[in-house]
Scaffold this active site. Structure first.
Site, PDB file in Angstrom:
ATOM      1  N   LYS A 183      12.267  11.197   4.071  1.00 56.34           N
ATOM      2  CA  LYS A 183      12.522   9.972   3.306  1.00 56.34           C
ATOM      3  C   LYS A 183      14.027   9.845   3.170  1.00 56.34           C
ATOM      4  O   LYS A 183      14.704  10.799   2.779  1.00 56.34           O
ATOM      5  CB  LYS A 183      11.852  10.121   1.944  1.00 56.34           C
ATOM      6  CG  LYS A 183      12.194   9.107   0.896  1.00 56.34           C
ATOM      7  CD  LYS A 183      11.055   9.094  -0.142  1.00 56.34           C
ATOM      8  CE  LYS A 183      11.514   8.794  -1.533  1.00 56.34           C
ATOM      9  NZ  LYS A 183      10.386   8.735  -2.492  1.00 56.34           N
ATOM     10  N   LYS A 185      17.083   7.995   1.347  1.00 61.42           N
ATOM     11  CA  LYS A 185      17.414   7.173   0.192  1.00 61.42           C
ATOM     12  C   LYS A 185      18.478   6.161   0.615  1.00 61.42           C
ATOM     13  O   LYS A 185      19.513   6.537   1.186  1.00 61.42           O
ATOM     14  CB  LYS A 185      17.964   8.065  -0.927  1.00 61.42           C
ATOM     15  CG  LYS A 185      16.893   8.953  -1.554  1.00 61.42           C
ATOM     16  CD  LYS A 185      15.896   8.124  -2.323  1.00 61.42           C
ATOM     17  CE  LYS A 185      15.131   8.956  -3.314  1.00 61.42           C
ATOM     18  NZ  LYS A 185      14.197   8.148  -4.105  1.00 61.42           N
ATOM     19  N   ASP A 213      13.561   4.733   0.916  1.00 56.96           N
ATOM     20  CA  ASP A 213      13.389   4.386  -0.495  1.00 56.96           C
ATOM     21  C   ASP A 213      14.679   3.738  -0.982  1.00 56.96           C
ATOM     22  O   ASP A 213      15.731   4.382  -1.031  1.00 56.96           O
ATOM     23  CB  ASP A 213      13.075   5.648  -1.311  1.00 56.96           C
ATOM     24  CG  ASP A 213      12.668   5.315  -2.746  1.00 56.96           C
ATOM     25  OD1 ASP A 213      12.677   4.119  -3.115  1.00 56.96           O
ATOM     26  OD2 ASP A 213      12.322   6.258  -3.496  1.00 56.96           O
ATOM     27  N   GLU A 239      10.108   1.739   0.471  1.00 50.32           N
ATOM     28  CA  GLU A 239       9.711   1.939  -0.926  1.00 50.32           C
ATOM     29  C   GLU A 239      10.621   1.155  -1.869  1.00 50.32           C
ATOM     30  O   GLU A 239      11.850   1.236  -1.762  1.00 50.32           O
ATOM     31  CB  GLU A 239       9.808   3.452  -1.195  1.00 50.32           C
ATOM     32  CG  GLU A 239       9.348   3.891  -2.561  1.00 50.32           C
ATOM     33  CD  GLU A 239       9.304   5.420  -2.668  1.00 50.32           C
ATOM     34  OE1 GLU A 239       9.407   6.116  -1.627  1.00 50.32           O
ATOM     35  OE2 GLU A 239       9.178   5.913  -3.796  1.00 50.32           O
ATOM     36  N   ASP A 264       6.703   1.502  -6.174  1.00 49.15           N
ATOM     37  CA  ASP A 264       6.959   2.707  -6.972  1.00 49.15           C
ATOM     38  C   ASP A 264       7.289   2.294  -8.411  1.00 49.15           C
ATOM     39  O   ASP A 264       6.367   2.056  -9.204  1.00 49.15           O
ATOM     40  CB  ASP A 264       8.075   3.545  -6.323  1.00 49.15           C
ATOM     41  CG  ASP A 264       8.204   4.925  -6.971  1.00 49.15           C
ATOM     42  OD1 ASP A 264       7.302   5.305  -7.741  1.00 49.15           O
ATOM     43  OD2 ASP A 264       9.203   5.640  -6.726  1.00 49.15           O
ATOM     44  N   GLU A 342       5.097  14.098  -1.343  1.00 49.76           N
ATOM     45  CA  GLU A 342       6.512  14.466  -1.204  1.00 49.76           C
ATOM     46  C   GLU A 342       6.899  15.516  -2.246  1.00 49.76           C
ATOM     47  O   GLU A 342       8.025  15.495  -2.752  1.00 49.76           O
ATOM     48  CB  GLU A 342       7.390  13.214  -1.349  1.00 49.76           C
ATOM     49  CG  GLU A 342       7.218  12.508  -2.677  1.00 49.76           C
ATOM     50  CD  GLU A 342       8.210  11.383  -2.924  1.00 49.76           C
ATOM     51  OE1 GLU A 342       8.646  10.732  -1.973  1.00 49.76           O
ATOM     52  OE2 GLU A 342       8.550  11.171  -4.096  1.00 49.76           O
TER      53      GLU A 342
END
Ligand code: MUC
Ligand code: MG
Length: 389
Positions: A183, A185, A213, A239, A264, A342
Site C-alpha cells: 500500500k 500512502k 491510500d 482508498e 475508510d 494489512e
C-alpha cells in the site's frame, strides 16, 4: 449422546458463569517507537501511542485489549489521554461484577455509558473476549462463530515518501516472503511528485499488487486528473481519496474510475456504511476496530457492508500484536474477506508487546490459535513502553 434435561442445562450454565465476573479493569498508556517515519496525507509518526487494558476475572483469568491511535487525535477523534480517562471514569465502572460472557449486554452497557468512543469500547470488548476465552480455554474466534480461515494474505504499507527507500524496503519484504502486496500512502507530496514516486515504485516491483491510500488528501478535481494515471500503472484499489462527507463527489469519481474505491475514514457506523454504499461512493470497505467500537460490531459492520454489495478489506491502525490478534479473531470468522488484510503493525514497531504468537509467513499473517486472543504479553516490553507520570 443424549439431550440435557432443562435442570441440568441450567446447572451447566450456572457453572459456566461462576467465577467469570469482571473483577477489575486497569488501563495504561504506552508509546512504542516505529522502525521508520510513517507518513500520511495529514500527519506523520515516529511512534505509536496506545491504551493497553488489563481485565481480571473473579477466577483469576487475565485478558488484554488495546486502543490504537495514529498521530494523536488525528486519524480519528480519540486520543490516548481521552481513551484512558473515559474507560476509567465511564466505561469500566458499570461492568465491574458483571459476567464477562454476557458479551452483547456488556457492549450495550458501554454503548450507553459513552457515545462513539469507538477505540475505547473496542479495547474493552477485546479484553473481555480475551479474558473469557482464556478462562474457558477457548479461542475468541470460536466465541465469535468459529474460524473459517487460519491465515490471511497480508499487505505492507510503504510510507516514508522516499521512493528509493520504499523500493528497498519492499524488496526486503519480498525476499523474506512476508509481503508481496503493498500500500502506497499518497497525498503528502504534491500529486505530480507522488505520481513520479509511484511510477518508480511500480516499475521496480513487477507482479506486485499495489493499493493507494490518499487519506482524504485530494480534491475531486485532483482525483479526476490523476485517476487515469493510477489505472495505467495497474493500481488495484484506491482508498479514501476525498474527505468524509464529500459523498456525492466521491460517487462521481467512483463512476469515472477504472479502479475500485475503498471507503475508510468516511464510514465508521452501520448507517455510514449503508450511506457510502447506496451513494455508490465505495465498493470496498475497510474494517477497523477503532471504527466499529467492538468485535461484535466489527463483525456486524462486515455483514452490513457485504449486504450492501461491498467487498471487504481487513484494515488496521498499526496495532501491536494485541490489537492485531483482536482483529484476526474477527477476520478469521468472516465468510468473505476478498482483499485480505494489512495487519503489519506488530512488524513496524521496534518492539511489539506480545511474545511473537502472530506469525508472518509466506505472505500471510497466521491467526494465533491459543485461548482468548491467542497472544501473551511481553511484560518487559510493556514496562519499557509505559508512559511515565
Ligand atoms: C489508514 O488510513 O489506513 C493503516 C495503515 C497505514 O499505513 O495507515 C493506517 C491508516
Ligand atoms: Mg486508510
Amino acid at each position: 449422546m443424549h439431550d440435557l434435561k432443562p435442570q441440568d442445562s441450567a446447572a451447566l450454565l450456572r457453572d459456566l458463569r461462576a467465577g467469570r465476573e469482571i473483577r477489575s479493569v486497569e488501563t495504561m498508556i504506552v508509546d512504542c517507537p516505529t522502525t521508520r517515519r510513517h507518513r500520511l496525507s495529514n500527519t506523520e509518526i515516529n511512534h505509536q501511542s496506545y491504551v493497553i487494558l488489563r481485565v481480571v476475572l473473579a477466577d483469576g483469568a487475565v485478558g488484554w485489549g488495546e486502543a490504537a491511535t495514529l498521530g494523536g487525535p488525528r486519524w480519528a477523534e480519540e486520543s490516548v489521554e481521552a481513551i484512558k480517562a473515559n474507560i476509567d471514569a465511564y466505561l469500566a465502572p458499570p461492568l465491574i461484577g458483571r459476567c464477562a460472557l454476557d458479551f452483547e449486554a456488556n457492549a450495550a452497557l458501554t454503548a450507553k455509558a459513552a457515545s462513539r468512543n469507538n477505540a475505547a469500547r473496542g479495547a474493552l470488548e477485546a479484553a473481555l473476549f480475551d479474558a473469557a476465552g482464556k478462562s474457558l480455554g477457548l479461542p475468541a474466534s470460536l466465541l465469535l462463530g468459529g474460524a473459517v480461515r487460519e491465515k490471511i494474505e497480508v499487505l505492507w504499507a510503504l510510507a516514508s515518501g522516499d521512493a528509493d527507500q520504499e523500493i528497498e524496503e519492499a524488496k526486503a519484504k519480498l525476499a523474506a516472503r512476508e509481503h508481496r502486496r503493498f500500500k502506497i500512502k499518497l497525498g503528502f507530496h504534491p500529486p505530480a511528485e507522488d505520481m513520479a514516486r509511484l511510477t518508480k515504485i511500480v516499475e521496480a516491483l513487477p507482479g506486485c499488487e499495489i493499493v493507494c491510500d490518499v487519506n482524504q488528501g485530494w480534491s475531486e478535481a485532483t482525483a479526476i486528473r490523476y485517476l487515469p494515471r493510477l489505472a495505467e500503472l495497474g493500481i488495484v484499489l484506491i482508498e479514501q481519496p476525498l474527505r468524509p462527507g464529500l459523498t456525492e463527489a466521491t460517487a462521481r469519481i467512483a463512476a469515472r474510475s477504472a479502479i475500485p474505491i475503498m471507503t475508510d475514514e468516511a464510514a465508521f457506523s452501520g448507517p455510514e456504511i449503508v450511506a457510502a454504499a447506496t451513494a455508490a461512493a465505495g465498493s470496498v470497505y475497510s474494517l477497523k476496530l477503532v471504527k466499529s467500537g467492538g468485535l461484535l460490531e466489527l463483525k456486524r459492520a462486515a455483514g452490513i457492508a457485504q449486504a450492501c454489495g461491498m467487498e471487504l478489506y481487513g484494515g488496521c491502525l498499526l496495532e501491536t500484536g494485541i490489537g492485531a490478534a483482536a482483529h484476526l479473531a474477527v477476520f478469521s470468522t468472516l465468510p468473505r474477506l476478498e482483499w485480505g488484510c494489512e495487519h503489519f503493525g506488530p512488524k513496524i514497531l521496534k518492539t511489539d508487546l506480545t511474545n511473537g504468537e502472530i506469525l508472518f509467513k509466506d505472505f500471510h499473517i497466521h491467526a494465533p490459535q491459543g485461548p482468548g486472543l491467542g497472544v501473551t504479553i511481553d511484560e518487559e516490553a510493556l514496562r519499557a513502553a509505559r508512559r511515565k507520570g
